[in-house]
Design a protein around this motif. Sequence first.
Motif, PDB file in Angstrom:
ATOM      1  N   LYS A 504     -78.526 -23.443 -58.394  1.00 44.03           N
ATOM      2  CA  LYS A 504     -79.181 -22.879 -59.435  1.00 44.03           C
ATOM      3  C   LYS A 504     -80.065 -23.816 -60.575  1.00 44.03           C
ATOM      4  O   LYS A 504     -81.092 -23.169 -60.931  1.00 44.03           O
ATOM      5  CB  LYS A 504     -78.076 -22.211 -60.657  1.00 44.03           C
ATOM      6  N   ASP A 505     -79.749 -24.959 -60.587  1.00 43.19           N
ATOM      7  CA  ASP A 505     -80.656 -25.953 -61.243  1.00 43.19           C
ATOM      8  C   ASP A 505     -81.678 -26.505 -60.587  1.00 43.19           C
ATOM      9  O   ASP A 505     -82.474 -27.475 -60.871  1.00 43.19           O
ATOM     10  CB  ASP A 505     -79.598 -27.049 -61.830  1.00 43.19           C
ATOM     11  N   GLY A 506     -81.733 -26.134 -59.160  1.00 38.08           N
ATOM     12  CA  GLY A 506     -82.934 -26.703 -58.222  1.00 38.08           C
ATOM     13  C   GLY A 506     -84.139 -26.049 -58.535  1.00 38.08           C
ATOM     14  O   GLY A 506     -84.328 -25.054 -59.192  1.00 38.08           O
ATOM     15  N   ASP A 507     -85.170 -26.624 -57.936  1.00 44.00           N
ATOM     16  CA  ASP A 507     -86.790 -26.124 -58.030  1.00 44.00           C
ATOM     17  C   ASP A 507     -86.744 -25.102 -56.923  1.00 44.00           C
ATOM     18  O   ASP A 507     -86.668 -25.603 -55.730  1.00 44.00           O
ATOM     19  CB  ASP A 507     -87.459 -27.233 -58.066  1.00 44.00           C
ATOM     20  N   THR A 508     -87.031 -23.889 -57.291  1.00 49.67           N
ATOM     21  CA  THR A 508     -87.148 -22.978 -56.298  1.00 49.67           C
ATOM     22  C   THR A 508     -88.705 -22.621 -55.892  1.00 49.67           C
ATOM     23  O   THR A 508     -88.985 -21.872 -55.136  1.00 49.67           O
ATOM     24  CB  THR A 508     -86.601 -21.603 -56.748  1.00 49.67           C
ATOM     25  N   SER A 509     -89.709 -23.329 -56.744  1.00 45.09           N
ATOM     26  CA  SER A 509     -91.082 -23.310 -56.338  1.00 45.09           C
ATOM     27  C   SER A 509     -91.437 -24.353 -55.193  1.00 45.09           C
ATOM     28  O   SER A 509     -92.327 -23.729 -54.480  1.00 45.09           O
ATOM     29  CB  SER A 509     -91.917 -23.585 -57.617  1.00 45.09           C
ATOM     30  N   ALA A 510     -90.722 -25.427 -54.784  1.00 37.37           N
ATOM     31  CA  ALA A 510     -91.224 -26.306 -53.730  1.00 37.37           C
ATOM     32  C   ALA A 510     -91.046 -25.569 -52.480  1.00 37.37           C
ATOM     33  O   ALA A 510     -90.226 -24.769 -52.349  1.00 37.37           O
ATOM     34  CB  ALA A 510     -90.364 -27.550 -53.798  1.00 37.37           C
ATOM     35  N   ALA A 511     -91.529 -25.887 -51.575  1.00 31.66           N
ATOM     36  CA  ALA A 511     -91.672 -25.211 -50.078  1.00 31.66           C
ATOM     37  C   ALA A 511     -90.511 -25.624 -49.265  1.00 31.66           C
ATOM     38  O   ALA A 511     -90.146 -25.174 -48.381  1.00 31.66           O
ATOM     39  CB  ALA A 511     -92.967 -25.425 -49.446  1.00 31.66           C
ATOM     40  N   THR A 512     -90.029 -27.016 -49.668  1.00 29.42           N
ATOM     41  CA  THR A 512     -88.777 -27.441 -49.050  1.00 29.42           C
ATOM     42  C   THR A 512     -87.574 -27.687 -49.836  1.00 29.42           C
ATOM     43  O   THR A 512     -87.699 -28.257 -50.991  1.00 29.42           O
ATOM     44  CB  THR A 512     -89.389 -28.903 -48.351  1.00 29.42           C
ATOM     45  N   PRO A 513     -86.550 -27.180 -49.223  1.00 28.80           N
ATOM     46  CA  PRO A 513     -85.345 -27.307 -50.187  1.00 28.80           C
ATOM     47  C   PRO A 513     -85.052 -28.807 -50.595  1.00 28.80           C
ATOM     48  O   PRO A 513     -85.081 -29.810 -49.673  1.00 28.80           O
ATOM     49  CB  PRO A 513     -84.024 -26.893 -49.351  1.00 28.80           C
ATOM     50  N   GLY A 514     -84.598 -29.085 -51.729  1.00 32.91           N
ATOM     51  CA  GLY A 514     -84.261 -30.314 -52.131  1.00 32.91           C
ATOM     52  C   GLY A 514     -85.498 -30.982 -53.027  1.00 32.91           C
ATOM     53  O   GLY A 514     -85.221 -32.043 -53.535  1.00 32.91           O
ATOM     54  N   TRP A 515     -86.512 -30.645 -52.819  1.00 36.60           N
ATOM     55  CA  TRP A 515     -87.592 -31.262 -53.447  1.00 36.60           C
ATOM     56  C   TRP A 515     -88.044 -30.589 -54.729  1.00 36.60           C
ATOM     57  O   TRP A 515     -87.800 -29.347 -55.085  1.00 36.60           O
ATOM     58  CB  TRP A 515     -88.679 -31.269 -52.321  1.00 36.60           C
TER      59      TRP A 515
END
Length: 618
Positions: A504-515
């Motif tokens: 939930k607190d991750g960046d969902t706009s980046a094309a690669t998970p974790g970035w």
Amino acid sequence: MAKRKLSRYNLLSDEQKEALSRNENNIIVSEKTNSFIGSDEQHRFFQKALEKFKTLCNALKIGDYIIAAFIRWSNEVEERNSLRTYDTAYSQFKNGLFAYIVSTNRTSITFNEIDTDFVNGFEFWLRKNARTDKDNPLSDETQRRYYRLGVTLLKSIATHPTTKHYSSPNLVFKQHAFSTKAARTGKTPSLNDKDWVQLYVACKSDVLETINLVTTYRNIVEGPPIGPDKRRRGRGMYGDWRAALYRLGTLYPPPKLFPDYKEFKEHDRNLADAFQHELGGVVKYLICFYPNVEAIVPFVLLFGIYIHANTGPLRTLLIPNVARETVMDERIIFTIEKPRSHSSYDRSFTVDDSDLTSPSSLYEFLIYWTSRIRLHAGIYHQHVFIFRNEHGEVRGFQSSKFDGRDSDSSWNHAIRNFIKKHNLPWITQQIIRVTGLDTVSQIFDEDILMQKQAGGQKSKAVVELHYNSAAAKARREEALIPGFHSIERWAETGGKIDTRTIPKDGDTSAATPGWQCKDAYDSPISGQVKNRLCNAYGQCPSCPHAELDFESPYSLARTLQLTEEVKQAQTYLDRDRWQATYSRVLEKLLFLWLPNFTTKEIWDAAKNINLPPLARLE
């Protein structure tokens, strides 16, 4: 049909007749008031409205029936919990049904002539012909209220046992007329961030100025004696304003009130002349002893910003509804009444004596400031906000609960001056309430339960209908946009970029998970389209917009996964394709990004994270 005069007994409601038979309840029956069941407090306002109804209905042939219907309507005591209800009903009748009858030349109409066409004509007239005093069309809500009151009175006549036999067989009331008007009524707007901050700063500035001035003056009045300069004569004795102010305080100690200027001059001519000719007038010094309406308005507004109360309950905040309580720390609790729902809610704040504009400090100052005039406040003596007006009256702000009216001319004049002084947009307490609750919603990520808690509403539906500002609606719609874009990207990439696997607190706009991505809508990677989410799955490490959280075990785990997948891609991608695109990605991973994870605890935690595998790069 001849006009029939109703008997006094026929004017009684069914409830009153039943109460008379039991010989109990507080029933008021007199030549002056016709009939009323309810409290003495309500009776006074009912009687005023009834006299107005009588005067108005003298012009109508059906006037007696209208009056009887109004009395029956008024005796629905459980539904008439606001003192201004009766006068509001008169106003709605006067500008609604009565105005329709007069404007269509039907003052001589009898009740058996009132049919469906008459009622439908009333609706049409409200929609098309009715006008305000400024010749503007009525608002949707005003049309609905006028129609509802008018039809309620007509239905009462048509259904009551004493008059129903006069009803026309062609009288049918339309179902659900104006029923959708309320939903289309314009909602109270909220202030934008700039105006909201400007209002707060303006209130705080005026409040601090007043506190400092009153404190300075009171220290003189309540301090060591400061005598006149006896070396001088006449008004010159009071050339020092401090001596003049001290003399004023001793001349009119509490609970005495400052008299008119003529009487003041009779008490001490030299002092009066000194104030008038040497010290700029006595009025500016009277703020030492009590508030005027101009001075107290910023305090009311600042409290409104703090506690988000409705207009009436805020202006009529009572001293018994303020308490201190120790729960972990000392707190001041304001109990805000909601008269229409017969309920209340609390707003609680930490006591902060170091901040002169904290809720606790403001309250204590107001009690101190108004102490000299509270004995003269009459029915307002327990109000937190009291003042002395230009007529010498000590009172609080008028309200439906205490005065049967919501509007207060003193408030209206003072708020206009405050707005003009600080170059503010038009503000009302309801605008402040909506803006405050909107701010709560924004702070707590549009959590409607938190907004309901702050505003004291009982249901979420009330919040949605009346406190869902345009700004809040726009924020929620804006919050949906990334979700729509993510779904679109998920489809375009065949499910490779799936934001559901990201915390939930991750960046969902980046094309690669974790970035993380600085600007996913303006990717510099070849083949990406400006203003659309980047689809370059797996290529983040070589992008200048890429970022990583080096304190996140999740980011490290995903980076390790990506490193292995880029290596594995050499087995399923064309050599030239891998060399052109992913050799640089692998280089950045091995020699730029991974070496920056330097904490052993992060590496240990990353090893224990169970993650789904990454999709193939292409």
